[in-house]
Scaffold this active site. Structure first.
Site, PDB file in Angstrom:
ATOM      1  N   GLY A  62       0.841  -1.194   0.000  1.00  0.00           N
ATOM      2  CA  GLY A  62       0.000   0.000   0.000  1.00  0.00           C
ATOM      3  C   GLY A  62       0.865   1.229   0.000  1.00  0.00           C
ATOM      4  O   GLY A  62       2.052   1.152   0.343  1.00  0.00           O
ATOM      5  N   CYS A  89       5.446  -5.987   1.603  1.00  0.00           N
ATOM      6  CA  CYS A  89       5.786  -4.567   1.588  1.00  0.00           C
ATOM      7  C   CYS A  89       5.104  -3.823   2.744  1.00  0.00           C
ATOM      8  O   CYS A  89       5.434  -4.038   3.893  1.00  0.00           O
ATOM      9  CB  CYS A  89       5.415  -3.995   0.222  1.00  0.00           C
ATOM     10  SG  CYS A  89       6.151  -2.400  -0.078  1.00  0.00           S
ATOM     11  N   TYR A  90       4.140  -2.978   2.471  1.00  0.00           N
ATOM     12  CA  TYR A  90       3.415  -2.300   3.557  1.00  0.00           C
ATOM     13  C   TYR A  90       2.841  -3.324   4.540  1.00  0.00           C
ATOM     14  O   TYR A  90       2.799  -3.093   5.748  1.00  0.00           O
ATOM     15  CB  TYR A  90       2.292  -1.449   2.957  1.00  0.00           C
ATOM     16  CG  TYR A  90       1.440  -0.710   3.983  1.00  0.00           C
ATOM     17  CD1 TYR A  90       1.893   0.433   4.613  1.00  0.00           C
ATOM     18  CD2 TYR A  90       0.164  -1.179   4.307  1.00  0.00           C
ATOM     19  CE1 TYR A  90       1.099   1.104   5.552  1.00  0.00           C
ATOM     20  CE2 TYR A  90      -0.634  -0.519   5.234  1.00  0.00           C
ATOM     21  CZ  TYR A  90      -0.155   0.626   5.850  1.00  0.00           C
ATOM     22  OH  TYR A  90      -0.939   1.274   6.768  1.00  0.00           O
ATOM     23  N   HIS A 177       8.117  -7.386  -3.801  1.00  0.00           N
ATOM     24  CA  HIS A 177       6.837  -7.820  -4.383  1.00  0.00           C
ATOM     25  C   HIS A 177       6.992  -9.151  -5.125  1.00  0.00           C
ATOM     26  O   HIS A 177       7.433  -9.168  -6.266  1.00  0.00           O
ATOM     27  CB  HIS A 177       6.313  -6.751  -5.344  1.00  0.00           C
ATOM     28  CG  HIS A 177       5.843  -5.523  -4.644  1.00  0.00           C
ATOM     29  ND1 HIS A 177       4.580  -5.399  -4.133  1.00  0.00           N
ATOM     30  CD2 HIS A 177       6.489  -4.385  -4.336  1.00  0.00           C
ATOM     31  CE1 HIS A 177       4.452  -4.232  -3.543  1.00  0.00           C
ATOM     32  NE2 HIS A 177       5.595  -3.588  -3.647  1.00  0.00           N
ATOM     33  N   GLU A 179       4.648 -10.846  -6.321  1.00  0.00           N
ATOM     34  CA  GLU A 179       3.553 -11.016  -7.283  1.00  0.00           C
ATOM     35  C   GLU A 179       3.853 -10.465  -8.673  1.00  0.00           C
ATOM     36  O   GLU A 179       3.187 -10.803  -9.632  1.00  0.00           O
ATOM     37  CB  GLU A 179       2.271 -10.372  -6.736  1.00  0.00           C
ATOM     38  CG  GLU A 179       2.252  -8.848  -6.661  1.00  0.00           C
ATOM     39  CD  GLU A 179       2.893  -8.274  -5.388  1.00  0.00           C
ATOM     40  OE1 GLU A 179       3.680  -9.001  -4.752  1.00  0.00           O
ATOM     41  OE2 GLU A 179       2.619  -7.116  -5.061  1.00  0.00           O
ATOM     42  N   ASP A 235     -17.881 -11.480 -22.192  1.00  0.00           N
ATOM     43  CA  ASP A 235     -18.530 -11.684 -20.895  1.00  0.00           C
ATOM     44  C   ASP A 235     -19.969 -12.164 -21.039  1.00  0.00           C
ATOM     45  O   ASP A 235     -20.370 -13.140 -20.397  1.00  0.00           O
ATOM     46  CB  ASP A 235     -18.501 -10.390 -20.066  1.00  0.00           C
ATOM     47  CG  ASP A 235     -17.085  -9.857 -19.920  1.00  0.00           C
ATOM     48  OD1 ASP A 235     -16.141 -10.634 -20.159  1.00  0.00           O
ATOM     49  OD2 ASP A 235     -16.918  -8.675 -19.581  1.00  0.00           O
ATOM     50  N   LYS A 383     -10.893 -11.694 -15.951  1.00  0.00           N
ATOM     51  CA  LYS A 383     -11.153 -11.838 -17.380  1.00  0.00           C
ATOM     52  C   LYS A 383     -10.528 -13.115 -17.974  1.00  0.00           C
ATOM     53  O   LYS A 383     -11.170 -13.812 -18.762  1.00  0.00           O
ATOM     54  CB  LYS A 383     -10.587 -10.617 -18.108  1.00  0.00           C
ATOM     55  CG  LYS A 383     -11.004 -10.509 -19.551  1.00  0.00           C
ATOM     56  CD  LYS A 383     -12.342  -9.855 -19.648  1.00  0.00           C
ATOM     57  CE  LYS A 383     -12.798  -9.634 -21.058  1.00  0.00           C
ATOM     58  NZ  LYS A 383     -14.038  -8.836 -21.089  1.00  0.00           N
TER      59      LYS A 383
END
Ligand code: XMP
Length: 527
Positions: A62, A89-90, A177, A179, A235, A383
């Site tokens: 964050g 991180c945060y 990070h 990710e 979708d 998605k």
């Protein structure tokens, strides 16, 4: 099935969102491990989290500093739930700060690539990995003193506590990070967390999603009937297939032809869903009505407004007819292809607890008094997961991998007035672009590729004749999510072929330009 997403009956990881730009990326990485992940607000009470049946919790990064007056804080009891927690991180700083460590503003912001040196090789997060790892940092504050019971697991260039662990409580923190793609082995670190630390099973597959969701749809709908607005986009197409699989004949799709579709689009949708999949389809040809309303209109905002209003009116009438349908009872549910990113409650950057809840209306402004119950079977999915579900349900690649096409259709690609003749020109040019992109294998490699008809005429020469005709611009962009985009460096030969064919084959065009602007500052559509 409308309000909160139905819980997934399998292993689950909760992600507390502290406003990181990467929160959704963390959620997707976990799902790529075939483990269900759900993003929740950072201040969700621990008791509520405990009741959600998760096997572990991830605290996102964050933008705040843990000492800032409005810094978003979790319920401190989350560290006593007995669940493994990974702070990124945060999230690491919060955990350390909360549990008695010391966090200080770093002398300089550590941003960009770095190297991690793993020192406690027995830490579960680094099983099967090397001692030295490339990582991606983005943080200002850093940890100066470990909280009690924690040990340092790995160091980076400017932090001895780049990764920390409380082995008994299974609490972990990392400054970098895992990710993002720039941490090449981050995926394996997250896998170790979800499998080895949290003990998750790989039960989040699109097959299990389809099975569970169909059962839920059947349970919710019972013997009632459902309406779905089918646009032919990914979708709504996948939602149609899923609902059809679940309730068959109880589903009716409404397809509105607004006269602003591409060549053969209306026919293709009817053929695929009606003839091929035998889905009940109410086809409404409202093209004349739309074009009448658009006559003489050149302002882009006004065009959009007219199209939006008309759509609601046409759809509403079709839906009311179905709702009142005398044959065996009317339709009670309205289904929409809402996706997960549309329903996540985002945290505002300032840490203001008044969270910003994105509302999303695929159908747009249907009046409340229509009293349909809403059904949103895709609201748990990202998605790429929707695409996988579509493929599993038998939708062809042309539908599942199709490029985005705006609701107002070709109207946003005709600058100036929308007329039958200008639609004809654009349709023919667009067909050439799509066909050439497909046959050169470029279509599926780009985000969008289309033609735009400009309100500009210029002089040309054809044979011995001077011409004074229209200009077509080519817009071919690459993008991750449509928020930013860059023009594609297409081979000159392909550009030449497209341009040559449009000038030769489309009556009324004598000039083709290639749009070499990125977004920002330009947009993707010209409008
Ligand atoms: P812009 O032009 O804003 O477009 O850079 C970003 C992405 O959104 C698509 N787009 C729309 N999609 N209804 C839609 O469903 C719309 O009204 C609409 N307007 C733009 C556009 O094609 C691009 O992918």
């Amino acid at each position: 099935m409308s309000a909160p997403a139905e819980p997934f009956h399998g292993s689950k990881i909760l992600i507390l969102d502290f406003g990181s730009q990467y929160t959704q990326v963390i959620a997707r990485r976990v799902r790529e491990c075939q483990v269900y992940s759900q993003i929740v607000r950072y201040d969700t009470p621990a008791a509520e989290l405990a009741g959600m049946g998760a096997r572990g919790i991830i605290l996102s990064g964050g933008p705040a500093s843990v000492y800032a007056p409005n810094a978003p804080q979790p319920d401190p009891a989350i560290f006593d739930l007995g669940l493994p927690v990974l702070g990124i991180c945060y999230g690491l700083q919060l955990m350390a700060h909360r549990l008695g460590g010391k966090v200080e503003a770093g002398e300089r912001r550590e941003y960009g690539p770095g190297t991690l040196q793993v020192e406690a090789a027995d830490c579960a997060l680094f099983q099967g990995l090397t001692e030295k790892l490339d990582i991606w940092n983005s943080h200002g504050d850093k940890l100066r003193q470990l909280p009690e019971g924690f040990r340092a697991v790995a160091r980076s260039e400017n932090s001895p506590y780049a990764v920390i662990e409380h082995p008994a409580k299974r609490l972990f923190g990392m400054q970098f990070h895992p990710e993002v793609a720039h941490t090449p082995r981050g995926r394996e670190i997250l896998q170790n967390f979800v499998y080895k630390v949290c003990g998750c099973a790989t039960d989040w597959t699109m097959g299990s999603f389809i099975e569970q969701t169909c059962a839920e749809i059947r349970h919710t709908v019972g013997a009632e009937k459902v309406i779905l607005g089918l646009s032919g986009g990914v979708d709504s197409s996948v939602a149609a297939m899923l609902l059809h699989q679940a309730i068959g004949e109880q589903l009716t799709c409404i397809f509105v032809n607004n006269g602003l579709l591409r060549e053969n689009e209306a026919e293709a949708v009817q053929k695929l869903f009606g003839d091929n999949f035998h889905i009940k389809l109410k086809y409404v040809d409202a093209s004349e009505r739309f074009l009448e309303k658009l006559a003489g209109v050149t302002d882009p905002e006004q065009k959009r407004k007219i199209i939006g209003n008309e759509f609601v009116r046409v759809f509403e009438r079709a839906a009311v007819e179905l709702k009142a349908d005398g044959h065996g009872g009317g339709h009670r549910f309205l289904a929409q292809g809402t996706l997960y990113p549309d329903v996540i409650e985002s945290v505002s950057i300032s840490g203001n607890p008044a969270a910003l809840i994105k509302s999303h209306h695929n159908v747009g402004g249907l009046p409340d008094d229509m009293e349909f119950e809403l059904l949103e079977p895709l609201r748990q999915l990202f998605k790429d997961e929707v695409r996988q579900v579509g493929s599993q349900l038998g939708l062809p690649k042309e539908v599942v991998q199709r490029q985005p096409f705006p609701g107002p259709g070709l109207a946003v690609r005709i600058l100036g007035e929308v007329t039958e003749e200008r639609l004809r020109i654009l349709r023919e040019a667009d067909t050439i672009v799509v066909n050439e992109m497909k046959s050169s294998d470029w279509y599926y490699r780009v985000w969008q590729s289309f033609a735009v008809l400009l309100p500009v005429r210029s002089v040309g020469v054809m044979g011995d004749e001077r011409t004074y005709e229209n200009t077509v611009a080519l817009r071919i962009v690459e993008s991750q999510d449509g928020m930013t985009a860059d023009w594609v460096r297409l081979p000159y030969e392909l550009l030449a072929r497209i341009s040559g064919r449009i000038c030769n084959e489309v009556k009324g065009v004598n000039r083709v330009c290639y749009d070499i602007s990125s977004k920002p500052p330009s947009t993707i559509e010209w409008e």
